[in-house]
Enzyme design. Structure first.
Site, PDB file in Angstrom:
ATOM      1  N   ARG A 383       0.847  -1.207   0.000  1.00 34.12           N
ATOM      2  CA  ARG A 383       0.000   0.000   0.000  1.00 34.12           C
ATOM      3  C   ARG A 383       0.876   1.249   0.000  1.00 34.12           C
ATOM      4  NH1 ARG A 383      -1.359   2.236   4.391  1.00 34.12           N
ATOM      5  NH2 ARG A 383      -1.827   0.414   5.662  1.00 34.12           N
ATOM      6  N   TYR A 435     -16.592  14.769 -18.263  1.00 30.08           N
ATOM      7  CA  TYR A 435     -16.884  13.336 -18.119  1.00 30.08           C
ATOM      8  C   TYR A 435     -17.885  13.117 -16.958  1.00 30.08           C
ATOM      9  CZ  TYR A 435     -16.385   8.647 -16.357  1.00 30.08           C
ATOM     10  OH  TYR A 435     -16.680   7.412 -15.845  1.00 30.08           O
ATOM     11  N   ASP A 509      -7.305  16.991 -16.972  1.00 27.69           N
ATOM     12  CA  ASP A 509      -7.520  15.587 -17.329  1.00 27.69           C
ATOM     13  C   ASP A 509      -7.039  15.419 -18.769  1.00 27.69           C
ATOM     14  OD1 ASP A 509      -8.470  13.188 -18.231  1.00 27.69           O
ATOM     15  OD2 ASP A 509     -10.439  13.366 -17.297  1.00 27.69           O
ATOM     16  N   LYS A 534      -7.207   4.016 -20.309  1.00 27.77           N
ATOM     17  CA  LYS A 534      -7.442   4.381 -21.706  1.00 27.77           C
ATOM     18  C   LYS A 534      -6.152   4.218 -22.539  1.00 27.77           C
ATOM     19  CE  LYS A 534     -11.604   5.896 -20.259  1.00 27.77           C
ATOM     20  NZ  LYS A 534     -11.535   5.938 -18.808  1.00 27.77           N
TER      21      LYS A 534
END
Ligand SMILES: N[C@@H](CCSC[C@H](N)C(=O)O)C(=O)O
Length: 744
Positions: A383, A435, A509, A534
């Protein structure tokens, strides 16, 4: 002299200091005034025993000779955290000043005032203090009320000020001299000989010149010295070994400390200054005045690990064919951005994994939740950090032109990490085409965290400016926007946001274009984030998010959130993303070429197409002024939701799916898919056409893609057949149902 950390230096220093103090007193005889306190500068290369020496000197002078002595470190003059952040932010491309350490990262004026108060023997002087552990090791000035006080007893004011530090006494060179030294170092660094061990030649000239120019301010402190002592090393490279040795001993004693790699990286940060200014010290800082400077030369370390260190060794012999072929590459990683290692006291710069044993061609997957070894090691728990993730983050930082990149479990995870730094009352300015997931998160923050969110048309700079206030904490942009493919002026908005509030963070973004086509940080943005699901990965076989910044302190804040909430990218997904990103350029090239053909095909047949590769795009020029390609996402309208649905359902090769960036071509209707979380009323308010179809073009054979789209258009009844093909139905033929009326 021995390099052991024992006091073998004060026997040389004490007589020197006492003699100089006597001469100092003598020079005031007959002037009718008491001599002011005596100022001594002490420069010692790191690890050579400076701390032990000053402690001994203080004790000897104060107790043994009745001379109340203040030992003061230049480290206590480091800029407060906020000011250091501002400095780093103002010079995002200068790696030397992203952290405290170099000349220019000190509050010299504070030091000047302190020196003056001490010289004037003012009562109750507060002595600045700095906490290196604050902000997860980034450090901060201790609040003034906690600073220690000297001269509280007027009968025993400070008589000797011992000002010590690794860069104490450095004097700036003229720019031509800096450039000369830099050129020599750079030539060595670039040469095939492979024997350059310094760091100066790895820096940009302007970075070094900046530090040198700020060093001129330090003369107000240096000029105060009545005497100067230099604890020197015959070869400054010894500093690596001493520092390694000292840290290992401290780790053994205290259980925590830097790893060897971290130590090397830590020293690397200082080393350019040693290369520039050691001669200044050796030549004497008092110019013509003789006898005021003492130089002690320290023995070499018992064995120099440095010269054989794996950390600095080239990956293969310099004259090997591989090295020859790749000599233009930064194979040993010296020029890489800092490592995003867990909240360690230093940032690493090593590219290869320290733990990689077999020269594997593909980065190993460290599929391990924990790492053995106890406190002080670089990795303890995945983590907090994992070598595969580190490798990915370093590579991403490099291709995103960032100082540091962080990888998390999804694009929305990245957005969450970024927006967690907002506080109630903060204002966010963002687009009116956004988005759906981002819109959903911002709406949640508005409704639950008292964040004020303003959606405006970000294509209009004046509209954005009107929405900015001094409370604007964040400007969140997409360009091209999703799904209307609108373009926003990153540089213009960044400048306006910073003017409205210098603390405002502009986050972009960049998912639609990827770092291959656009680098928002280079245009003035503070944060760039992307969905790694993506283009970065390209195969729709993983979820990932990436955040990249130049501001090291900001990166540390994001890292804190990631470690605290546990959204860091898992090792296997890190590996998949590393694999995917290798083909980013070839995928992107093919995808955007295909996209251009599809866009021209649709436009030629009369559809309203939104794609920045088309000259008809209203912001064509703006787009190409800030990006290197059009990307491969486009949208078009048919005039009717029913028609659009039929088109989407009639395709065979184009997959009906949310998302984009995959090598497979996808088709979707955003209003019922990716943007369905924006309620119909808001979609209507923002004029989001309900019939809009989004195409995410892949790498398939373009003829197949055109054929499949053609048959879908024909089968759906979206086109009228003509003698030489077909054209889109016109308004009357399509039974146009405009986006605002034609709601689901
Ligand atoms: N059901 C998901 C929709 C994901 S859309 C993914 C992507 N960003 C896109 O634009 O297609 C959700 O509700 O988030």
């Amino acid at each position: 002299m021995s390099n052991e950390i024992v006091d073998d230096k004060s026997e040389h220093c004490v007589p020197f200091i006492l003699e100089r103090i006597k001469l100092h007193g003598d020079s005031y005889k007959g002037r009718g005034e008491a001599p002011p306190p005596f100022f001594i500068g002490l420069n010692g290369v790191q690890g050579a025993g400076k701390t032990t020496l000053v402690e001994t000197l203080k004790e000897t002078l104060s107790t043994g000779h009745g001379l109340p002595t203040l030992v003061f470190s230049i480290d206590d003059l480091y800029l407060p955290h906020e000011k250091q952040e501002e400095l780093a932010k103002a010079h995002p491309n200068n790696p030397l000043i992203q952290h405290r350490g170099q000349p220019s990262t000190h509050d010299v004026e504070l030091g000047r005032k302190l020196f003056q108060s001490l010289a004037d023997r003012k009562p109750n002087i507060k002595v600045p203090s700095y906490d290196k552990s604050a902000y997860s090791g980034a450090g901060d000035q201790v609040p003034e009320q906690k600073w220690p006080t000297v001269n509280s007893d007027p009968a025993k004011p400070i008589e000797v000020v011992l000002f010590e530090g690794w860069c104490v006494g450095f004097r700036a060179l003229d720019d031509a001299a800096v450039e000369k030294k830099w050129r020599t170092a750079k030539a060595q660094a670039d040469s095939d000989a492979g024997d350059y061990k310094g760091r100066l030649g790895k820096q940009k000239l302007e970075s070094v010149l900046f530090v040198n120019s700020r060093l001129r301010d330090y003369d107000v402190l240096t000029d105060r010295f009545d005497a100067f002592m230099l604890v020197d090393a015959e070869d400054t490279l010894y500093v690596y070994d001493w520092r390694l040795d000292a840290e290992r001993k401290m780790k053994k004693a205290k259980g925590s400390g830097m790893s060897d790699e971290q130590v090397v990286n830590f020293v690397n940060g200082y080393y350019p200054a040693y290369e520039l200014y050691t001669d200044v010290l050796r030549n004497g800082i008092f110019q013509d005045e003789k006898g005021k400077q003492l130089r002690l030369n320290t023995d070499p370390p018992p064995s120099s690990q440095y010269s054989s260190s794996t950390y600095l060794r080239p990956p293969f012999p310099k004259d090997s064919p591989s090295a020859q072929a790749m000599k233009h590459l930064d194979l040993d990683g010296h020029d890489l951005p800092p490592s995003p290692a867990p909240s360690s006291p230093s940032n690493g710069r090593k590219y290869a994994l320290a733990t990689e044993l077999h020269n594997a061609s593909s980065t190993p997957i460290y599929q391990s939740a924990t790492f053995k070894g106890g406190p002080g090691q670089e990795y303890d728990y995945t983590r907090s950090g994992n070598p595969t993730r580190t490798q990915l983050e370093r590579h991403l930082a490099k291709i995103m032109n960032a100082n540091r990149a962080l990888a998390v479990s999804s694009g929305m995870g990245a957005c969450d990490v970024i927006t967690r730094i907002l506080k109630p009352g903060d204002e966010v300015v963002t687009g009116d085409d956004l988005y759906g997931g981002t819109n959903r998160l911002l709406t949640y923050l508005k409704e639950n965290s008292s964040i004020i969110v303003r959606h405006v048309d970000t294509t209009k700079l004046e509209t954005v400016k009107a929405a900015l206030t001094d409370k604007t904490a964040m400007v969140l942009l997409e360009t091209p926007t999703n799904p209307l493919i609108k373009i926003v002026d990153i540089a213009g908005i960044s400048a306006a946001a910073h003017e409205a509030n210098p603390q405002a963070l502009v986050a972009v973004d960049n998912t639609m274009l990827s770092p291959y086509l656009q680098n928002p940080l280079d245009l003035g943005a503070d944060i760039v984030y992307e969905s790694g699901t993506k283009y970065l990965s390209g195969h729709h076989d993983l979820m990932a998010g990436v955040i990249a910044v130049n501001n090291a302190a900001l990166a540390e804040r994001f890292y804190f959130v990631i470690n605290s909430t546990g959204c860091g990218l898992a090792p296997f997904d890190s590996w998949l993303l590393l694999r995917g990103v290798k083909t980013l350029a070839v995928r992107m090239e093919k995808q955007q070429t295909n996209a251009m053909t599809i866009a021209q095909f649709l436009e030629a047949r009369g559809f309203k197409v939104r794609f920045p590769g088309l000259k008809s795009h209203p912001q064509y020029d703006l787009h190409w002024s800030q990006a290197r390609g059009a990307g491969a996402v486009l949208s078009f309208e048919t005039g009717s939701v029913a028609l659009s649905e039929r088109i989407v359902e009639s395709t065979r090769l184009w997959g009906i799916s949310v998302s984009f960036g995959c090598v497979n071509s996808l088709i979707s209707m955003p209003c019922v898919m990716s943007h369905a979380s924006i309620d119909p009323a808001t979609r209507k308010e923002r004029a989001l056409p309900e019939d809009i179809i989004r195409l995410c073009v892949g790498i398939e054979d373009i003829a197949d893609l055109v054929d499949d789209l053609s048959q879908a258009l024909v089968r759906a009844g979206a086109v009228r057949l003509t003698d030489d093909g077909f054209v889109a139905l016109d308004v009357n033929e399509s039974g146009r149902t405009t986006q605002v009326v034609d709601q689901p």
